[in-house]
Scaffold this active site. Sequence first.
Site, PDB file in Angstrom:
ATOM      1  CB  SER A  12      57.562  -0.477  26.449  1.00  0.00           C
ATOM      2  OG  SER A  12      58.583   0.323  26.987  1.00  0.00           O
ATOM      3  N   GLY A  82      60.386   0.397  36.766  1.00  0.00           N
ATOM      4  CA  GLY A  82      59.346   1.410  36.843  1.00  0.00           C
ATOM      5  C   GLY A  82      57.992   0.884  36.423  1.00  0.00           C
ATOM      6  CB  SER A 156      54.082   8.749  30.246  1.00  0.00           C
ATOM      7  OG  SER A 156      54.977   7.691  29.936  1.00  0.00           O
ATOM      8  CB  SER A 184      57.509   9.067  27.926  1.00  0.00           C
ATOM      9  OG  SER A 184      58.829   9.287  28.343  1.00  0.00           O
ATOM     10  CD  GLU A 304      62.263   4.585  25.937  1.00  0.00           C
ATOM     11  OE1 GLU A 304      62.481   3.564  25.278  1.00  0.00           O
ATOM     12  OE2 GLU A 304      61.255   4.745  26.646  1.00  0.00           O
ATOM     13  CD  GLN A 327      61.541  13.660  30.466  1.00  0.00           C
ATOM     14  OE1 GLN A 327      61.657  14.859  30.704  1.00  0.00           O
ATOM     15  NE2 GLN A 327      61.495  13.180  29.235  1.00  0.00           N
ATOM     16  NE  ARG A 381      67.051   2.694  28.148  1.00  0.00           N
ATOM     17  CZ  ARG A 381      66.575   1.769  27.323  1.00  0.00           C
ATOM     18  NH1 ARG A 381      67.401   1.123  26.529  1.00  0.00           N
ATOM     19  NH2 ARG A 381      65.293   1.483  27.280  1.00  0.00           N
ATOM     20  CE  LYS A 406      65.538  -1.030  35.516  1.00  0.00           C
ATOM     21  NZ  LYS A 406      64.419  -0.733  34.608  1.00  0.00           N
TER      22      LYS A 406
END
Length: 420
Positions: A12, A82, A156, A184, A304, A327, A381, A406
């Site tokens: 992120s 994303g 978000s 998020s 997440e 979500q 995940r 990823k």
Amino acid sequence: MDAHVAIPGSKSLTNRYLVLAALSEAPVVIANPLQARDTELMRQALCALGVSIEERVDGETVTWIVTPRPLHGARINCGLAGTVMRFIPPLVALANGESVLDGDPQARLRPMTPIVDALRQLDVPVATASDALPLRIQGAHRRHGGSVRIDASASSQFVSALLLAGARFEGGIDIYHDGGALPSMPHIAMTIDLLRQAGVIVHEAPNHWRVEPGSIQQANVTVEPDLSNAGPFLAAAMVTHGCVHIPFWPVSTTQPGREFVRIFELMGAQCVFHQQNSAACGVLELTGPEKIRGIDMNFHDVGELVPTVAAVACFADSPSALRDIGQLRGHETDRLAALCTEISKLGCEAHIVGDDLVIEPANCHNKVMHAAHLESYADHRMATFAAIVGLRVPGVSVNNIETTSKTLPNFVELWEGMLR
């Protein structure tokens, strides 16, 4: 098990730093960037648009030198990332010429309507068959900006995408969220924090953000470890009554993964933070409990983390309810449905109740969890979910563990090193 695990940089943060550096006024040095598929896709996208990103390696230290240049149209491969498919469209709106964005087959199923709506409200021509990838966007170096109203309740990332590019629009951008609760929120807080560090003026109000026009002065940075990716290793200690040490854990951070400490303490863990003198980081030590407690908690802001927590909850001595996570249906796969299916394969019971996931461990029904071949759904995940479960249940296997590349390309190496 007593292991030390060094976690690579945050995805992120890496991708947000890359976007800000590409829009900055001067070259930016990014140290300890995450080197994984999602960040490589972002790097390739920015380079295709004209940005120069040079990699330097000194021993185990990797740095990227990002030199901003005028943006031009390009073909962009978003993969299944994303952040790439949501963050890049506002940038290509500022690029001279036409850009085409596409990605993996699963990416064409992920929500994109809010960013398409926002660009059209900013008078940016966007062509798409179904408000999803592929997108064809006509860019221009000068865009006035203005006010947009979107429903960002699916992710978000739509708000963060507009925030990151907003200062480069001549009139700035006003963003209004019209819809259900935003998921998020820590990721939006992260975006705003980074913008302010780069000298961008951002005003906040409930469901409203205003980015003032101006230059972006991104400083040289070192990327924090990815605390969400630390989760499976902390979970390993939880399910084995072991101990894991995570070095360079930040004293203060906007990463949602910081919540693992509070969540796992509620489930019975003992956590100790060893700060390194006056440093901004230290070593997090987590020791798993003899008995894991079930948890009833709202995960709307930290969705997440759900697959990792769900894996631990399978071994609890009472049911768990992971709430308000609708979500998750719009991630790499429908994670709500995927978790329900894979947990049920193991002999536990799992139910979707509205936007909640309820997990009843096998031992609550005097049963024993059993071996199963689990699906990863091309979702990193879900792959790490299976790895955690496999520590306690003999014979568990998972297809396509490579999908962890990823966000964590050396997951298998780190996992095996932890177990040794």
